[in-house]
Design a protein around this motif. Structure first.
Motif, PDB file in Angstrom:
ATOM      1  N   ALA A 105       7.156  -4.879   6.189  1.00 18.99           N
ATOM      2  CA  ALA A 105       8.334  -5.194   5.370  1.00 18.99           C
ATOM      3  C   ALA A 105       8.546  -4.132   4.303  1.00 18.99           C
ATOM      4  O   ALA A 105       9.681  -3.709   4.040  1.00 18.99           O
ATOM      5  CB  ALA A 105       8.166  -6.572   4.725  1.00 18.99           C
ATOM      6  N   ALA A 106       7.466  -3.666   3.689  1.00 15.56           N
ATOM      7  CA  ALA A 106       7.562  -2.618   2.669  1.00 15.56           C
ATOM      8  C   ALA A 106       8.035  -1.313   3.292  1.00 15.56           C
ATOM      9  O   ALA A 106       8.817  -0.571   2.685  1.00 15.56           O
ATOM     10  CB  ALA A 106       6.205  -2.427   1.991  1.00 15.56           C
ATOM     11  N   GLY A 107       7.561  -1.012   4.520  1.00 20.36           N
ATOM     12  CA  GLY A 107       8.007   0.203   5.201  1.00 20.36           C
ATOM     13  C   GLY A 107       9.500   0.182   5.479  1.00 20.36           C
ATOM     14  O   GLY A 107      10.195   1.189   5.283  1.00 20.36           O
ATOM     15  N   PHE A 178      -3.058 -10.603  -5.259  1.00 22.02           N
ATOM     16  CA  PHE A 178      -1.828  -9.929  -5.674  1.00 22.02           C
ATOM     17  C   PHE A 178      -2.018  -8.415  -5.781  1.00 22.02           C
ATOM     18  O   PHE A 178      -1.106  -7.644  -5.469  1.00 22.02           O
ATOM     19  CB  PHE A 178      -1.332 -10.506  -7.000  1.00 22.02           C
ATOM     20  CG  PHE A 178      -0.907 -11.940  -6.913  1.00 22.02           C
ATOM     21  CD1 PHE A 178       0.207 -12.298  -6.168  1.00 22.02           C
ATOM     22  CD2 PHE A 178      -1.631 -12.936  -7.533  1.00 22.02           C
ATOM     23  CE1 PHE A 178       0.596 -13.628  -6.063  1.00 22.02           C
ATOM     24  CE2 PHE A 178      -1.252 -14.272  -7.438  1.00 22.02           C
ATOM     25  CZ  PHE A 178      -0.140 -14.618  -6.699  1.00 22.02           C
ATOM     26  N   GLY A 179      -3.191  -7.985  -6.217  1.00 23.13           N
ATOM     27  CA  GLY A 179      -3.460  -6.555  -6.301  1.00 23.13           C
ATOM     28  C   GLY A 179      -3.434  -5.905  -4.928  1.00 23.13           C
ATOM     29  O   GLY A 179      -2.862  -4.817  -4.747  1.00 23.13           O
ATOM     30  N   THR A 180      -4.032  -6.563  -3.951  1.00 27.42           N
ATOM     31  CA  THR A 180      -4.027  -6.047  -2.584  1.00 27.42           C
ATOM     32  C   THR A 180      -2.611  -6.008  -2.021  1.00 27.42           C
ATOM     33  O   THR A 180      -2.213  -5.035  -1.371  1.00 27.42           O
ATOM     34  CB  THR A 180      -4.920  -6.929  -1.687  1.00 27.42           C
ATOM     35  OG1 THR A 180      -6.280  -6.798  -2.109  1.00 27.42           O
ATOM     36  CG2 THR A 180      -4.803  -6.516  -0.228  1.00 27.42           C
ATOM     37  N   MET A 181      -1.839  -7.053  -2.268  1.00 27.38           N
ATOM     38  CA  MET A 181      -0.452  -7.080  -1.800  1.00 27.38           C
ATOM     39  C   MET A 181       0.341  -5.927  -2.399  1.00 27.38           C
ATOM     40  O   MET A 181       1.160  -5.297  -1.723  1.00 27.38           O
ATOM     41  CB  MET A 181       0.194  -8.417  -2.179  1.00 27.38           C
ATOM     42  CG  MET A 181      -0.464  -9.632  -1.570  1.00 27.38           C
ATOM     43  SD  MET A 181       0.027  -9.941   0.127  1.00 27.38           S
ATOM     44  CE  MET A 181       1.480 -10.931  -0.136  1.00 27.38           C
ATOM     45  N   ALA A 182       0.091  -5.633  -3.679  1.00 24.23           N
ATOM     46  CA  ALA A 182       0.794  -4.530  -4.338  1.00 24.23           C
ATOM     47  C   ALA A 182       0.429  -3.193  -3.703  1.00 24.23           C
ATOM     48  O   ALA A 182       1.294  -2.330  -3.499  1.00 24.23           O
ATOM     49  CB  ALA A 182       0.463  -4.523  -5.826  1.00 24.23           C
ATOM     50  N   MET A 183      -0.856  -3.000  -3.384  1.00 25.14           N
ATOM     51  CA  MET A 183      -1.293  -1.765  -2.747  1.00 25.14           C
ATOM     52  C   MET A 183      -0.663  -1.614  -1.365  1.00 25.14           C
ATOM     53  O   MET A 183      -0.202  -0.520  -0.989  1.00 25.14           O
ATOM     54  CB  MET A 183      -2.811  -1.755  -2.630  1.00 25.14           C
ATOM     55  CG  MET A 183      -3.536  -1.541  -3.941  1.00 25.14           C
ATOM     56  SD  MET A 183      -3.288   0.127  -4.587  1.00 25.14           S
ATOM     57  CE  MET A 183      -4.061   1.099  -3.299  1.00 25.14           C
ATOM     58  N   LEU A 184      -0.638  -2.682  -0.596  1.00 21.99           N
ATOM     59  CA  LEU A 184      -0.014  -2.636   0.722  1.00 21.99           C
ATOM     60  C   LEU A 184       1.473  -2.334   0.608  1.00 21.99           C
ATOM     61  O   LEU A 184       2.024  -1.530   1.376  1.00 21.99           O
ATOM     62  CB  LEU A 184      -0.204  -3.976   1.439  1.00 21.99           C
ATOM     63  CG  LEU A 184      -1.606  -4.288   1.951  1.00 21.99           C
ATOM     64  CD1 LEU A 184      -1.703  -5.756   2.372  1.00 21.99           C
ATOM     65  CD2 LEU A 184      -1.961  -3.386   3.134  1.00 21.99           C
ATOM     66  N   PHE A 185       2.110  -2.953  -0.364  1.00 23.94           N
ATOM     67  CA  PHE A 185       3.550  -2.760  -0.552  1.00 23.94           C
ATOM     68  C   PHE A 185       3.851  -1.305  -0.928  1.00 23.94           C
ATOM     69  O   PHE A 185       4.760  -0.681  -0.365  1.00 23.94           O
ATOM     70  CB  PHE A 185       4.052  -3.698  -1.652  1.00 23.94           C
ATOM     71  CG  PHE A 185       5.543  -3.699  -1.805  1.00 23.94           C
ATOM     72  CD1 PHE A 185       6.340  -4.459  -0.956  1.00 23.94           C
ATOM     73  CD2 PHE A 185       6.159  -2.942  -2.788  1.00 23.94           C
ATOM     74  CE1 PHE A 185       7.717  -4.457  -1.088  1.00 23.94           C
ATOM     75  CE2 PHE A 185       7.531  -2.934  -2.921  1.00 23.94           C
ATOM     76  CZ  PHE A 185       8.311  -3.692  -2.075  1.00 23.94           C
ATOM     77  N   TYR A 186       3.074  -0.747  -1.834  1.00 23.63           N
ATOM     78  CA  TYR A 186       3.299   0.636  -2.277  1.00 23.63           C
ATOM     79  C   TYR A 186       3.124   1.615  -1.121  1.00 23.63           C
ATOM     80  O   TYR A 186       3.955   2.501  -0.907  1.00 23.63           O
ATOM     81  CB  TYR A 186       2.338   0.982  -3.415  1.00 23.63           C
ATOM     82  CG  TYR A 186       2.389   2.438  -3.813  1.00 23.63           C
ATOM     83  CD1 TYR A 186       3.438   2.933  -4.576  1.00 23.63           C
ATOM     84  CD2 TYR A 186       1.380   3.323  -3.407  1.00 23.63           C
ATOM     85  CE1 TYR A 186       3.503   4.276  -4.932  1.00 23.63           C
ATOM     86  CE2 TYR A 186       1.430   4.658  -3.760  1.00 23.63           C
ATOM     87  CZ  TYR A 186       2.489   5.128  -4.520  1.00 23.63           C
ATOM     88  OH  TYR A 186       2.545   6.452  -4.868  1.00 23.63           O
ATOM     89  N   GLY A 192       7.597   4.390   4.726  1.00 22.98           N
ATOM     90  CA  GLY A 192       8.976   4.212   5.164  1.00 22.98           C
ATOM     91  C   GLY A 192       9.899   5.291   4.643  1.00 22.98           C
ATOM     92  O   GLY A 192      10.710   5.859   5.390  1.00 22.98           O
ATOM     93  N   SER A 193       9.787   5.633   3.370  1.00 18.85           N
ATOM     94  CA  SER A 193      10.635   6.675   2.787  1.00 18.85           C
ATOM     95  C   SER A 193      10.270   8.048   3.343  1.00 18.85           C
ATOM     96  O   SER A 193      11.141   8.896   3.566  1.00 18.85           O
ATOM     97  CB  SER A 193      10.510   6.661   1.263  1.00 18.85           C
ATOM     98  OG  SER A 193       9.179   6.906   0.860  1.00 18.85           O
ATOM     99  N   PHE A 194       8.987   8.257   3.598  1.00 16.27           N
ATOM    100  CA  PHE A 194       8.510   9.518   4.167  1.00 16.27           C
ATOM    101  C   PHE A 194       9.113   9.747   5.546  1.00 16.27           C
ATOM    102  O   PHE A 194       9.616  10.831   5.859  1.00 16.27           O
ATOM    103  CB  PHE A 194       6.982   9.471   4.243  1.00 16.27           C
ATOM    104  CG  PHE A 194       6.345  10.669   4.877  1.00 16.27           C
ATOM    105  CD1 PHE A 194       6.118  11.823   4.157  1.00 16.27           C
ATOM    106  CD2 PHE A 194       5.953  10.637   6.209  1.00 16.27           C
ATOM    107  CE1 PHE A 194       5.532  12.932   4.742  1.00 16.27           C
ATOM    108  CE2 PHE A 194       5.359  11.730   6.808  1.00 16.27           C
ATOM    109  CZ  PHE A 194       5.150  12.882   6.074  1.00 16.27           C
TER     110      PHE A 194
END
Length: 314
Positions: A105-107, A178-186, A192-194
């Motif tokens: 989803a983040a990608g 939540f920290g892990t989710m943030a790392m995965l999201f980043y 995705g942008s790359f």
């Protein structure tokens, strides 16, 4: 859990251990781990009970037996990779799906954001990298960044950085997932942008055939590290029948083993990125490496654990 129910659920297992029906050191090790888990639980909830004293004596007896039947370290190493890690990972498949869904989803979000905002890629990847890549595109070598450093030093630096990212993703699970989710999201947004950056310039296929030579293992391992972090976080959020502390201990132990199991994956990804990605390979060769890497990940972390778990079920 009431003491009577605890005893009823585990009596047969303890009797089997007490009777020492196996001399296989690997089976003995697995039973000893289960027994010490039960002992830890009993000490927490029934510290002065007869069952606690019984388990303590049984654990001491079994420990002596293990010392007498201990095999060399190579056997333990093989057992970990062949049985222990896959069986452990089977318990985390649901969290692997969550980790993969967040990353995907983040990608997609990173791709869409880059498509609708010309400054987004620079914000995520940095001006220096974007300018360097644009210059390489003008020179006819869009992925020339992989040729810009010494292979050996590049291998060490990339491998250590990937391992650092994986363990940080795992450790951030301490913050209730939540920290892990943030790392995965980043990391998902970055990927995705790359990829959109190259798509926009008509170089998507070239980038896929180049980057995913090492990226298949590297990105998969980051998602799996996310699974390890979520295992830790969920042990705090959803302790089930265990105390929160006991559940946390179990979650950390399970998550850490998964994270450690990723180290060889990152070493191989670092090797591919440093020594193979820089080569100009035919599309068939690049595709074959990507396919083999993806097949291994799916087999070892998904299909094999499912198959192995079925064989050990009573």
């Amino acid at each position: 859990m009431r003491e009577a129910l605890f005893v009823k659920r585990n009596t047969d297992k303890w009797r089997t251990i007490e009777q020492a029906t196996t001399r296989n050191p690997d089976e003995l090790t697995e039973r000893y781990v289960e027994l010490t888990d039960d002992l830890s639980y009993a000490r927490t909830f029934y510290p002065d009970s007869n069952v606690t004293r019984y388990l303590n004596g049984l654990a001491a007896q079994m420990h002596r037996g293990l010392m007498q039947n201990r095999r060399d370290d190579r056997s333990r190493f093989i057992t970990f990779w062949k049985y222990e890690l896959p069986l452990l990972f089977r318990q985390s498949h649901r969290l692997l799906a969550v980790s993969a869904a967040v990353f995907l989803a983040a990608g997609i979000l990173g791709w869409l954001s880059a498509a609708h905002d010309n400054t987004f890629v620079r914000l995520i990847l940095g001006d220096q990298y974007v300018n360097m890549t644009l210059e390489n595109i003008k020179k006819g070598d869009p992925l020339g960044v992989y040729n810009s450093r010494d292979q050996a030093s590049m291998f060490v630096q990339i491998t250590l950085n990937n391992i650092y990212v994986a363990f940080r993703t795992f450790i951030f699970g301490l913050f209730a997932s939540f920290g892990t989710m943030a790392m995965l999201f980043y990391n998902g947004v970055m990927l995705g942008s790359f990829q959109y950056f190259f798509y926009e310039r008509g170089l998507l296929l070239d980038s896929v055939l180049k980057i995913w030579i090492h990226g298949t293992l590297e990105i998969s391992a980051i998602v799996i590290a996310g699974c390890a972090g979520l295992t830790v976080g969920n042990s705090l959020l959803f302790p089930g029948t265990y105390s929160r502390l006991e559940s946390f201990k179990r979650g950390v132990k399970q998550g850490l083993k998964i994270a450690i199991g990723l180290v060889p994956i990152f070493i191989m990804a670092g090797f591919l990125e440093s020594f193979v990605t820089r080569l100009t390979l035919p599309p068939v060769a690049s595709g074959a490496i990507i396919l083999v890497s993806a097949t291994f990940i799916v087999w070892y972390f998904i299909l094999y654990p499912i198959s192995l778990n079925r064989t050990v079920q009573p």
